[in-house]
Design a protein around this motif. Structure first.
Motif, PDB file in Angstrom:
ATOM      1  N   ALA A   1      -0.694   2.908  -2.964  1.00 46.72           N
ATOM      2  CA  ALA A   1      -0.903   1.982  -4.082  1.00 46.72           C
ATOM      3  C   ALA A   1      -1.835   2.663  -5.078  1.00 46.72           C
ATOM      4  O   ALA A   1      -1.389   3.274  -6.050  1.00 46.72           O
ATOM      5  CB  ALA A   1      -1.466   0.663  -3.585  1.00 46.72           C
ATOM      6  N   ASN A   2      -3.134   2.649  -4.784  1.00 50.47           N
ATOM      7  CA  ASN A   2      -4.078   3.366  -5.651  1.00 50.47           C
ATOM      8  C   ASN A   2      -3.751   4.854  -5.681  1.00 50.47           C
ATOM      9  O   ASN A   2      -3.816   5.496  -6.730  1.00 50.47           O
ATOM     10  CB  ASN A   2      -5.499   3.154  -5.142  1.00 50.47           C
TER      11      ASN A   2
ATOM     12  N   GLY B   1      -1.288   7.713   0.524  1.00 49.02           N
ATOM     13  CA  GLY B   1      -2.231   6.713   0.991  1.00 49.02           C
ATOM     14  C   GLY B   1      -2.148   6.666   2.511  1.00 49.02           C
ATOM     15  O   GLY B   1      -1.115   7.011   3.090  1.00 49.02           O
ATOM     16  N   ASP B   2      -3.219   6.246   3.175  1.00 43.70           N
ATOM     17  CA  ASP B   2      -3.163   6.258   4.646  1.00 43.70           C
ATOM     18  C   ASP B   2      -2.136   5.257   5.175  1.00 43.70           C
ATOM     19  O   ASP B   2      -1.452   5.531   6.168  1.00 43.70           O
ATOM     20  CB  ASP B   2      -4.543   6.041   5.289  1.00 43.70           C
ATOM     21  N   SER B   3      -1.984   4.125   4.499  1.00 46.99           N
ATOM     22  CA  SER B   3      -0.934   3.194   4.904  1.00 46.99           C
ATOM     23  C   SER B   3       0.442   3.813   4.657  1.00 46.99           C
ATOM     24  O   SER B   3       1.298   3.834   5.536  1.00 46.99           O
ATOM     25  CB  SER B   3      -1.067   1.876   4.134  1.00 46.99           C
TER      26      SER B   3
ATOM     27  N   GLY C   1      -7.420   1.683   5.398  1.00 42.21           N
ATOM     28  CA  GLY C   1      -6.582   0.494   5.333  1.00 42.21           C
ATOM     29  C   GLY C   1      -5.578   0.507   4.200  1.00 42.21           C
ATOM     30  O   GLY C   1      -5.486   1.456   3.422  1.00 42.21           O
TER      31      GLY C   1
ATOM     32  N   ILE D   1       8.485   1.778  -3.158  1.00 44.79           N
ATOM     33  CA  ILE D   1       8.652   1.693  -1.706  1.00 44.79           C
ATOM     34  C   ILE D   1       7.652   2.618  -0.996  1.00 44.79           C
ATOM     35  O   ILE D   1       7.315   3.689  -1.483  1.00 44.79           O
ATOM     36  CB  ILE D   1      10.097   2.061  -1.313  1.00 44.79           C
ATOM     37  N   MET D   2       7.157   2.164   0.161  1.00 44.07           N
ATOM     38  CA  MET D   2       6.385   3.030   1.050  1.00 44.07           C
ATOM     39  C   MET D   2       7.340   3.587   2.102  1.00 44.07           C
ATOM     40  O   MET D   2       8.253   2.879   2.551  1.00 44.07           O
ATOM     41  CB  MET D   2       5.280   2.263   1.772  1.00 44.07           C
TER      42      MET D   2
HETATM   43  N1  TPP Z   1       6.446  -1.966   2.889  1.00 48.50           N
HETATM   44  C1  TPP Z   1       7.220  -1.177   2.139  1.00 48.50           C
HETATM   45  C2  TPP Z   1       8.451  -0.580   2.735  1.00 48.50           C
HETATM   46  N2  TPP Z   1       6.937  -0.900   0.859  1.00 48.50           N
HETATM   47  C3  TPP Z   1       5.845  -1.461   0.296  1.00 48.50           C
HETATM   48  N3  TPP Z   1       5.609  -1.164  -0.983  1.00 48.50           N
HETATM   49  C4  TPP Z   1       4.974  -2.297   1.052  1.00 48.50           C
HETATM   50  C5  TPP Z   1       5.320  -2.501   2.360  1.00 48.50           C
HETATM   51  C6  TPP Z   1       3.742  -2.957   0.462  1.00 48.50           C
HETATM   52  N4  TPP Z   1       2.760  -1.946   0.085  1.00 48.50           N
HETATM   53  C7  TPP Z   1       2.593  -1.540  -1.178  1.00 48.50           C
HETATM   54  S1  TPP Z   1       1.473  -0.346  -1.300  1.00 48.50           S
HETATM   55  C8  TPP Z   1       1.156  -0.349   0.358  1.00 48.50           C
HETATM   56  C9  TPP Z   1       1.934  -1.298   0.982  1.00 48.50           C
HETATM   57  C10 TPP Z   1       1.919  -1.556   2.443  1.00 48.50           C
HETATM   58  C11 TPP Z   1       0.186   0.585   0.971  1.00 48.50           C
HETATM   59  C12 TPP Z   1      -1.041   0.803   0.154  1.00 48.50           C
HETATM   60  O1  TPP Z   1      -2.054   1.390   0.900  1.00 48.50           O
HETATM   61  P1  TPP Z   1      -2.278   2.940   0.969  1.00 48.50           P
HETATM   62  O2  TPP Z   1      -0.999   3.649   1.182  1.00 48.50           O
HETATM   63  O3  TPP Z   1      -3.327   3.209   1.965  1.00 48.50           O
HETATM   64  O4  TPP Z   1      -2.701   3.295  -0.498  1.00 48.50           O
HETATM   65  P2  TPP Z   1      -4.100   3.129  -1.261  1.00 48.50           P
HETATM   66  O5  TPP Z   1      -4.062   1.884  -2.092  1.00 48.50           O
HETATM   67  O6  TPP Z   1      -5.191   3.100  -0.239  1.00 48.50           O
HETATM   68  O7  TPP Z   1      -4.116   4.307  -2.101  1.00 48.50           O
END
Ligand code: TPP
Length: 568
Positions: A399-400, A449-451, A479, A425-426
């Motif tokens: 995301a970020n 991103g870690d997620s 997270g 999409i992730m």
């Molecule tokens: N599942 C899928 C397949 N696609 C998605 N976009 C999401 C869930 C919802 N989603 C959007 S961003 C994100 C998720 C789960 C993860 C954001 O966290 P991270 O990757 O750690 O990025 P950060 O904001 O820490 O940079």
């Protein structure tokens, strides 16, 4: 083999491989099992590259990005039912993003599937695939393998590219036919990506809109990058003097430091432009549907270059649709561009003023030495390394991590940035990285991103197994979005957005023989990344990021539904 009449015979296995080879499709991304294991073995024995994954979604994503990079359909091969369904997410994502790929899946016996008699991995895959791809076909007879592949290839790459499903029942692979006849049934598709020349009156209409514009803007989408019309697109921009904005995956089509890039004044130009030429960019959510606050008060004229006529007027009225392939459309506009007056000086200087201001502000933010490291510090380091290594493929999700990386890390060459795309999409991370590294042979960096990383993390083993030059950088802030949420009940479960704190992702890759780095400062990150790219071996950099940095959903906070009743 020979049959009892002593004629040479071949089988479905061989003809599938022959059809791929005849069409220069030399790489399969897949995952073996009944009924395709021998097919995958044979592919390798016959000189094709088979890249085996740990989960089909990532094989599909690799195929999709290979398709985007080459204009040839990327090939993904899966087993029936569950394998097919795992690949289907990638097929749907490819279709939404207009990447050409073919998901080839083995399937169970038609007679049993159709009577729902409970076969091993029983599923009506053809019909399940249909709503999520551009076309879906099944080959029932060995005689039709050549034609079946021709239909799949054409559907994937002609017009607007997309995902195609090709169903191969187990029985087909075992069928036999005489070699001489079989040879004649396999062929190379002629002109699979036909040029589509725009109508002259549509070209004139488009040029007239540009002639009447005071504050024109060109918007480049990933369709423009896909088109491989790089020189003409650049010429159109430079000869017209019109400022341009690249969408995320069009970054680098012209180098991001090009003087006509309006990226650093994005909000300003979207709001203020009076005529907008869309090149392979759709007016979807990523462009606020072409209306509302983003697009300012004054009415605009839109010119839209797209290969798909019904893309036009999808959200707002298009004044000058220009339907054809992007290369041909841009080529035609170029012929008339000399007669279009240059944009007014006031427009250009207003943009430059905004750009200078915003870039100075960003430079100030990037220069801050935050401890613990935040997104900006980490991305400053990555920006500097990519600048020194412009051939590197950059994969990006989160995301970020996605939003800041897009804004901070400049790209210098076309089709080098691969990201969450149209769906946001992730899970594309390791699949795209593998697809990009295999297709180009070039170093590839995945900024995750870690997620985001978690969705495809097991493919680290695939990366190590094939010894691919991929460096994965995990922005570890404990997270989803951030790592700071707490369970308001005080119960034992952590909050929905939170992961194990201080996870050592760098240890994961060591399990497979790759190199892990643990970094906590921009300087350490920069040094590790330089080293990892130079070594060209599988590596993972665990970049520890301040868990309080970043915002909910990155830049998409406003898309979260909220209710006053739910607020505590
Ligand atoms: N599942 C899928 C397949 N696609 C998605 N976009 C999401 C869930 C919802 N989603 C959007 S961003 C994100 C998720 C789960 C993860 C954001 O966290 P991270 O990757 O750690 O990025 P950060 O904001 O820490 O940079």
């Amino acid at each position: 083999t020979t049959d009892n009449q002593n004629t040479q015979v071949t089988d479905g296995f061989h003809l599938v491989i022959d059809a791929l080879k005849a069409n220069d499709l030399d790489t399969i991304f897949g995952l073996v099992g009944i009924p395709i294991t021998d097919l995958c073995r044979l592919a390798q024995a016959e000189g094709l590259r088979f890249i085996g994954f740990r989960h089909e979604q990532h094989a599909g994503n690799a195929a999709a990005i290979a398709g985007y990079m080459t204009q040839k359909p990327g090939i993904c091969m899966t087993v029936s039912a569950p394998g097919f369904l795992n690949g289907l997410t990638a097929l749907a994502n490819a279709t939404v993003n207009c990447f050409p790929m073919i998901l080839i899946s083995g399937s169970s016996e038609r007679e049993i599937v159709d009577l729902q008699q409970g076969d091993y991995e029983e599923m009506d895959q053809l019909n399940a695939a249909k709503p999520y791809c551009k076309a879906a076909y099944r080959i029932n007879h060995i005689e039709d393998i050549g034609i079946g592949f021709a239909r799949a290839i054409r559907a994937a790459v002609s017009g607007r590219p997309g995902g195609v499903y090709l169903d191969l029942p187990a029985q087909l692979l075992a069928q036999t036919m005489p070699v001489e006849e079989a040879k004649k049934s396999i062929f190379k598709v002629i002109d699979p990506v036909p040029r589509q020349i725009p109508a002259p009156d549509a070209v004139e209409r488009a040029l007239n809109v540009l002639k009447g514009a005071k504050r024109p803007l060109i918007l480049l989408g990933k369709g423009a990058a896909y088109a491989q019309a790089d020189a003409d697109i650049r010429a159109l921009i430079e000869k017209s003097g019109i400022p341009y904005l690249p969408m995320s995956m069009a970054k680098g089509l012209l180098p991001d430091n090009h003087p006509q890039s309006a990226s650093a004044a994005r909000s300003f130009v979207l709001a203020e432009a009076d005529a907008v030429l869309l090149v392979g960019a759709r007016l979807n959510w990523l462009l606020a549907h072409g209306k509302g606050k983003t697009w300012g008060k004054d009415p605009k004229k839109f010119i839209q270059i797209d290969i798909q006529a019904n893309e036009v007027d999808s959200n707002v009225q298009i004044d000058a649709p220009l339907i054809g392939d992007i290369g041909s459309c841009v080529g035609e506009l170029l012929k008339g561009i000399a007669a279009v007056p240059k944009p007014a000086d006031e427009w250009i200087s207003a943009i430059n003023e905004k750009k200078d201001k915003n870039m100075a502000k960003m430079a100030e933010t990037l220069a801050k030495e935050a401890s613990p490291m935040n997104f900006h510090g980490a991305l400053r380091a990555i920006r500097d390394v990519i600048k020194q290594n412009p051939d590197v493929n950059l994969v990006n999700e989160g995301a970020n991590t996605l939003d800041y990386c897009r804004a901070i890390v400049d790209m210098y060459k076309p089709r080098k940035r691969f990201d969450s795309g149209t769906w946001g999409i992730m899970g594309i991370g390791m699949g795209y990285a593998i697809g990009a590294a295999v297709t180009s042979g070039l170093p590839t960096v995945a900024v995750e991103g870690d997620s985001a990383f978690g969705f495809s993390g097991m493919e680290l083993e695939t990366i190590c197994r094939y010894n691919l030059p991929i460096t994965t950088v995990v922005f570890n802030n404990n997270g989803v979005y951030r790592g700071t949420d707490v369970n308001p009940t005080g119960g034992a479960d952590v909050a929905p957005t939170v992961f194990v704190k201080n996870a050592r992702y760098d240890k994961m890759i060591e399990a497979f023989g790759g190199v892990g780095y643990y970094v906590t400062t921009p300087a350490e990150l920069e040094a590790a990344l330089i080293k990892a790219i130079a070594e060209g071996k599988p590596a993972l950099i665990n970049a520890v990021i301040d868990e309080t940095a970043g915002t909910e959903s990155g830049r998409l906070t406003n898309l979260n539904p909220s209710t006053a009743a739910g607020k505590k």
